[in-house]
Design a protein around this motif. Structure first.
Motif, PDB file in Angstrom:
ATOM      1  N   ASP A 116       0.829  -1.211   0.000  1.00 20.59           N
ATOM      2  CA  ASP A 116       0.000   0.000   0.000  1.00 20.59           C
ATOM      3  C   ASP A 116       0.861   1.257   0.000  1.00 20.59           C
ATOM      4  N   GLN A 117       1.918   1.233  -0.804  1.00 21.09           N
ATOM      5  CA  GLN A 117       2.824   2.368  -0.895  1.00 21.09           C
ATOM      6  C   GLN A 117       3.313   2.571  -2.325  1.00 21.09           C
ATOM      7  N   SER A 134      -1.383   2.124   4.422  1.00 28.26           N
ATOM      8  CA  SER A 134      -2.669   1.458   4.230  1.00 28.26           C
ATOM      9  C   SER A 134      -3.809   2.313   4.783  1.00 28.26           C
ATOM     10  N   GLU A 140      -3.632   7.959   1.591  1.00 30.93           N
ATOM     11  CA  GLU A 140      -3.475   6.546   1.927  1.00 30.93           C
ATOM     12  C   GLU A 140      -3.935   5.695   0.749  1.00 30.93           C
ATOM     13  N   PHE A 141      -3.499   4.438   0.722  1.00 30.76           N
ATOM     14  CA  PHE A 141      -3.789   3.566  -0.413  1.00 30.76           C
ATOM     15  C   PHE A 141      -4.310   2.209   0.039  1.00 30.76           C
ATOM     16  N   SER A 142      -5.050   1.598  -0.873  1.00 34.59           N
ATOM     17  CA  SER A 142      -5.434   0.201  -0.716  1.00 34.59           C
ATOM     18  C   SER A 142      -5.124  -0.509  -2.028  1.00 34.59           C
ATOM     19  N   ALA A 143      -3.914  -1.074  -2.090  1.00 39.53           N
ATOM     20  CA  ALA A 143      -3.429  -1.796  -3.274  1.00 39.53           C
ATOM     21  C   ALA A 143      -3.247  -0.885  -4.486  1.00 39.53           C
ATOM     22  N   ASP A 159      -5.450   3.972  -7.177  1.00 40.41           N
ATOM     23  CA  ASP A 159      -5.692   3.409  -5.845  1.00 40.41           C
ATOM     24  C   ASP A 159      -6.801   2.358  -5.989  1.00 40.41           C
TER      25      ASP A 159
END
Length: 320
Positions: A116-117, A134, A140-143, A159
């Protein structure tokens, strides 16, 4: 019995005529000569020069950077497929599942799906910094599946599970987004698992709206300029020219043309910057499908494709 045959013919005609008309209208013909496959390299494995499901590819000058996803590493080659080095994956720069790649400002940007980066390296492979964590808040990211960078050093990140594209400053500070966080859709600016992004010299942002089977193009003010992929770009997938069956990668060529990895159709499609179809090419094999997951274009026009199923890289050139 004759009248039954006539009724049958009439019904078939009613169905067939609009189907044929739709096909002809929505299926453009190629506007240039065919591409030919000139080289492949790689087999399945963990040795250098081997891959386990390559998922991303980027070019800087005469070097090819490849996301070797299930081997959790990035390999670097010359344009003829000769192995040169690994990107450093020690310590904080360790990769989990690298996906689409981008190069900008003498740096390599990696969408690391499982961490998640966005991880950033110099072009020799030394880790520099990471952006994001995450989550579903701003920044922020989710996959994350793809990343690109504009001339100001700002990042645009696909994202994936958050159903959005985020625009961030170079330090990761949130600027704006496309799509509605956590909401899948096709209308009202919604996205359906975006997989990649690309930006051209005019700052037009291209989004691979993965499961909507289309490409979206926005100006720097967030105005939708173009969309394409099947009839009305309305999530109607298919194998025809200009249609998609899950888009997984984008690249912009040196002349501004848009190259799209059309995953389930096992091909790359080429378009003008405003979405006019130019060409399609791909490698289909008897035992393997999903042979085009990511694409990158060299300055001489050569096209490099990450062949997910065959664990190799393809090199294509226009026939002269």
């Amino acid at each position: 019995m004759i009248w039954l045959k006539r009724i049958a013919i009439f019904i078939i005609s009613i169905i067939a005529i609009p189907v044929i008309a739709t096909y002809l209208f929505w299926t453009p013909t190629p506007q240039e000569s065919n591409y030919q496959l000139v080289k492949t390299w790689g087999t399945k494995g963990r040795q250098t020069g081997q891959f386990n499901e390559p998922t991303g590819i980027a070019i800087y000058k005469n070097e090819i950077f490849v996301s070797d996803s299930r081997n959790s590493r990035i390999q670097v080659f010359d344009v003829d497929g000769n192995f040169k080095r690994l990107v450093d994956t020690e310590g904080k720069g360790q990769l989990k599942r690298p996906m689409n790649l981008s190069t900008a400002n003498n740096e390599l940007y990696v969408a690391d799906f499982f961490s998640d980066q966005i991880k950033i390296y110099d072009l020799n492979g030394k880790f520099k910094r990471a952006i994001g964590k995450s989550g579903s808040n701003e920044g922020e990211f989710s996959a994350p599946g793809g990343v690109t960078v504009n001339s100001a050093g700002e990042l645009f990140v696909a994202d994936f599970f958050n159903q959005r594209i985020q625009q961030l400053k170079a330090d990761g500070e949130f600027i704006q987004q496309w799509g509605q966080t956590g909401t899948v859709g096709m209308l009202d600016g919604k996205l359906n698992y975006p997989t990649d992004v690309a930006i051209n010299k005019e700052n037009i942002l291209y989004i691979a709206d993965g499961y909507n089977d289309r490409i979206l193009a926005y100006d720097q003010n967030g105005l939708l300029l173009y969309k394409w992929g099947g009839p009305f770009a309305m999530n109607i997938f298919g194998p025809f020219n200009g249609w998609f069956a899950t888009v997984t990668g984008l690249a912009i060529g040196p002349k501004g043309n848009i190259f799209v990895a059309d995953f389930y159709n096992d091909r790359v499609q080429k378009f003008t910057s405003d979405g006019d179809f130019l060409n399609a090419f791909g490698l289909k094999t008897t035992n393997a499908t999903h042979t085009a997951i990511a694409v990158a274009i060299a300055n001489d026009g050569s096209v490099f494709v990450a062949d997910y199923a065959n664990h190799q890289i393809q090199k294509w050139q226009l026939k002269k």
